[in-house]
Motif scaffolding. Structure first.
Motif, mmCIF file in Angstrom:
data_model
loop_
_atom_site.group_PDB
_atom_site.id
_atom_site.type_symbol
_atom_site.label_atom_id
_atom_site.label_comp_id
_atom_site.label_asym_id
_atom_site.label_seq_id
_atom_site.Cartn_x
_atom_site.Cartn_y
_atom_site.Cartn_z
ATOM 1 N N GLY A 160 0.787 -1.228 0.000
ATOM 2 C CA GLY A 160 0.000 0.000 0.000
ATOM 3 C C GLY A 160 0.817 1.274 0.000
ATOM 4 N N LYS A 161 0.320 2.281 0.713
ATOM 5 C CA LYS A 161 0.915 3.627 0.698
ATOM 6 C C LYS A 161 2.293 3.689 1.329
ATOM 7 C CE LYS A 161 -3.452 6.086 0.577
ATOM 8 N NZ LYS A 161 -4.315 7.071 1.231
ATOM 9 N N ASN A 162 2.648 2.718 2.129
ATOM 10 C CA ASN A 162 3.977 2.647 2.726
ATOM 11 C C ASN A 162 5.052 2.410 1.661
ATOM 12 O OD1 ASN A 162 5.961 2.454 4.798
ATOM 13 N ND2 ASN A 162 5.668 0.260 4.938
ATOM 14 N N LEU A 163 4.672 1.835 0.544
ATOM 15 C CA LEU A 163 5.613 1.526 -0.534
ATOM 16 C C LEU A 163 5.932 2.785 -1.330
ATOM 17 C CD1 LEU A 163 7.144 -0.672 -2.173
ATOM 18 C CD2 LEU A 163 5.097 -0.826 -3.593
ATOM 19 N N LYS A 164 7.214 3.120 -1.419
ATOM 20 C CA LYS A 164 7.634 4.287 -2.203
ATOM 21 C C LYS A 164 7.987 3.886 -3.628
ATOM 22 C CE LYS A 164 6.735 6.821 1.107
ATOM 23 N NZ LYS A 164 5.397 7.355 1.070
ATOM 24 N N SER A 165 8.561 2.706 -3.788
ATOM 25 C CA SER A 165 8.871 2.188 -5.120
ATOM 26 C C SER A 165 9.318 0.739 -4.978
ATOM 27 C CB SER A 165 9.973 3.005 -5.810
ATOM 28 O OG SER A 165 11.198 2.868 -5.134
ATOM 29 N N TYR A 166 9.408 0.053 -6.118
ATOM 30 C CA TYR A 166 10.010 -1.276 -6.105
ATOM 31 C C TYR A 166 10.822 -1.459 -7.364
ATOM 32 C CZ TYR A 166 6.169 -3.258 -9.003
ATOM 33 O OH TYR A 166 5.261 -3.543 -9.999
ATOM 34 N N GLU A 167 11.764 -2.379 -7.303
ATOM 35 C CA GLU A 167 12.656 -2.660 -8.422
ATOM 36 C C GLU A 167 12.812 -4.155 -8.572
ATOM 37 O OE1 GLU A 167 15.712 1.128 -7.857
ATOM 38 O OE2 GLU A 167 16.396 -0.870 -7.343
ATOM 39 N N ILE A 168 13.184 -4.563 -9.769
ATOM 40 C CA ILE A 168 13.478 -5.962 -10.046
ATOM 41 C C ILE A 168 14.787 -6.020 -10.824
ATOM 42 C CG2 ILE A 168 12.756 -8.054 -11.271
ATOM 43 C CD1 ILE A 168 9.840 -7.012 -10.974
ATOM 44 N N ASP A 169 15.712 -6.830 -10.339
ATOM 45 C CA ASP A 169 16.962 -7.087 -11.051
ATOM 46 C C ASP A 169 16.931 -8.503 -11.594
ATOM 47 O OD1 ASP A 169 17.891 -4.616 -10.210
ATOM 48 O OD2 ASP A 169 19.201 -5.434 -8.656
ATOM 49 N N LYS A 170 17.389 -8.673 -12.822
ATOM 50 C CA LYS A 170 17.552 -9.994 -13.422
ATOM 51 C C LYS A 170 19.045 -10.289 -13.449
ATOM 52 C CE LYS A 170 16.895 -12.620 -17.655
ATOM 53 N NZ LYS A 170 16.406 -12.597 -19.034
ATOM 54 N N GLY A 171 19.463 -11.370 -12.787
ATOM 55 C CA GLY A 171 20.876 -11.739 -12.766
ATOM 56 C C GLY A 171 21.344 -12.183 -14.135
ATOM 57 N N ILE A 172 22.448 -11.602 -14.598
ATOM 58 C CA ILE A 172 22.970 -11.980 -15.917
ATOM 59 C C ILE A 172 24.370 -12.593 -15.842
ATOM 60 C CG2 ILE A 172 21.530 -10.404 -17.231
ATOM 61 C CD1 ILE A 172 23.945 -8.515 -17.398
ATOM 62 N N SER A 173 25.149 -12.234 -14.831
ATOM 63 C CA SER A 173 26.462 -12.858 -14.660
ATOM 64 C C SER A 173 26.986 -12.563 -13.271
ATOM 65 C CB SER A 173 27.461 -12.357 -15.719
ATOM 66 O OG SER A 173 27.863 -11.036 -15.454
ATOM 67 N N GLY A 174 28.082 -13.211 -12.953
ATOM 68 C CA GLY A 174 28.754 -12.971 -11.685
ATOM 69 C C GLY A 174 29.777 -11.864 -11.832
ATOM 70 N N ARG A 175 30.863 -12.015 -11.111
ATOM 71 C CA ARG A 175 31.914 -10.989 -11.094
ATOM 72 C C ARG A 175 32.472 -10.705 -12.479
ATOM 73 N NH1 ARG A 175 37.241 -11.924 -10.403
ATOM 74 N NH2 ARG A 175 36.786 -14.023 -9.697
ATOM 75 N N THR A 176 32.561 -11.732 -13.305
ATOM 76 C CA THR A 176 32.993 -11.542 -14.689
ATOM 77 C C THR A 176 31.868 -12.020 -15.603
ATOM 78 O OG1 THR A 176 33.973 -13.739 -14.990
ATOM 79 C CG2 THR A 176 35.395 -12.028 -14.004
ATOM 80 N N PRO A 177 31.860 -11.570 -16.841
ATOM 81 C CA PRO A 177 30.781 -11.981 -17.751
ATOM 82 C C PRO A 177 30.653 -13.493 -17.936
ATOM 83 C CG PRO A 177 31.999 -10.138 -18.688
ATOM 84 C CD PRO A 177 32.743 -10.585 -17.449
ATOM 85 N N ASN A 178 31.726 -14.239 -17.686
ATOM 86 C CA ASN A 178 31.690 -15.693 -17.851
ATOM 87 C C ASN A 178 31.237 -16.432 -16.597
ATOM 88 O OD1 ASN A 178 32.586 -15.508 -20.521
ATOM 89 N ND2 ASN A 178 34.724 -15.501 -19.880
ATOM 90 N N ASP A 179 31.146 -15.734 -15.466
ATOM 91 C CA ASP A 179 30.706 -16.354 -14.212
ATOM 92 C C ASP A 179 29.184 -16.385 -14.159
ATOM 93 O OD1 ASP A 179 33.343 -16.584 -13.357
ATOM 94 O OD2 ASP A 179 33.270 -14.728 -12.176
ATOM 95 N N LYS A 180 28.662 -17.491 -13.662
ATOM 96 C CA LYS A 180 27.217 -17.627 -13.486
ATOM 97 C C LYS A 180 26.726 -16.635 -12.429
ATOM 98 C CE LYS A 180 23.853 -21.327 -13.003
ATOM 99 N NZ LYS A 180 23.664 -22.762 -12.793
ATOM 100 N N ALA A 181 25.577 -16.014 -12.670
ATOM 101 C CA ALA A 181 25.006 -15.067 -11.702
ATOM 102 C C ALA A 181 24.690 -15.798 -10.401
ATOM 103 C CB ALA A 181 23.745 -14.431 -12.263
ATOM 104 N N PRO A 182 25.081 -15.258 -9.251
ATOM 105 C CA PRO A 182 24.771 -15.923 -7.987
ATOM 106 C C PRO A 182 23.279 -15.900 -7.660
ATOM 107 C CG PRO A 182 26.061 -13.917 -7.604
ATOM 108 C CD PRO A 182 25.921 -14.087 -9.076
ATOM 109 N N PHE A 183 22.561 -14.935 -8.229
ATOM 110 C CA PHE A 183 21.117 -14.830 -8.013
ATOM 111 C C PHE A 183 20.413 -14.726 -9.361
ATOM 112 C CE2 PHE A 183 23.181 -13.121 -4.266
ATOM 113 C CZ PHE A 183 22.584 -13.877 -3.269
ATOM 114 N N VAL A 184 19.347 -15.501 -9.532
ATOM 115 C CA VAL A 184 18.542 -15.453 -10.746
ATOM 116 C C VAL A 184 17.839 -14.100 -10.839
ATOM 117 C CG1 VAL A 184 16.562 -16.477 -11.939
ATOM 118 C CG2 VAL A 184 18.170 -17.933 -10.718
ATOM 119 N N ALA A 185 17.347 -13.631 -9.697
ATOM 120 C CA ALA A 185 16.641 -12.354 -9.637
ATOM 121 C C ALA A 185 16.727 -11.809 -8.214
ATOM 122 C CB ALA A 185 15.180 -12.532 -10.032
ATOM 123 N N ILE A 186 16.552 -10.502 -8.119
ATOM 124 C CA ILE A 186 16.448 -9.841 -6.821
ATOM 125 C C ILE A 186 15.337 -8.811 -6.937
ATOM 126 C CG2 ILE A 186 17.601 -8.514 -5.015
ATOM 127 C CD1 ILE A 186 20.294 -9.462 -6.214
#
Length: 144
Positions: free
Chosen positions: A68-94
């Motif tokens: 409800g009104k307590n919410l100021k905003s929300y975001e969604i991140d999609k994991g695409i890689s880890g520390r380097t582009p070749n590393d698997k993302a540690p999280f699928v989404a946040i």
């Protein structure tokens, strides 16, 4: 006459474009020191499934409605890689919820826990990890 009309239309077009505002809020207008950021992390791994389309269009808006009104905003991140582009993302989404009152957030989620948890099966087989954070600093780069 045609030149004056063309000039007039050009001026009107420039003024119209200059007065346009995007419908997307800026980070500066939503995140403030003292707010709370609730992070919902979905760890990546073998045999993990996640339907990002459902999460974006159904789950997060549903939970946002509960907050409800307590919410100021929300975001969604999609994991695409880890520390380097070749590393698997540690999280699928946040997913993130930005709220001003953590007690109100907790109450809203508790009152709707069945609906929130029951909806997991519609988009993932991952048990999310939740972390509540207090925003301590908001910084922006200075342009030179």
């Amino acid at each position: 006459m045609k030149t004056k009309t063309t000039f007039f239309l050009l001026i009107v077009a420039v003024m119209g474009m200059a007065s346009c505002k995007t419908s997307q809020p800026t980070q500066a207008s939503t995140t403030e020191i003292g707010m709370y950021r609730v992070a919902i992390l979905y760890p990546n791994g073998e045999d993990k499934t996640f339907d990002m389309d459902y999460y974006e269009k159904k789950h997060m808006p549903m939970v946002a409605g509960f907050i409800g009104k307590n919410l100021k905003s929300y975001e969604i991140d999609k994991g695409i890689s880890g520390r380097t582009p070749n590393d698997k993302a540690p999280f699928v989404a946040i997913g993130y919820f930005y709220v001003t009152d953590i007690a109100e957030y907790s109450k809203a989620i508790a009152q709707n826990r069945e609906a929130v948890v029951g909806d997991f099966k519609n988009y993932t087989n991952i048990q999310p990890v939740v972390q509540i954070n207090e925003v301590k600093q908001v910084g922006y780069p200075t342009l030179k």
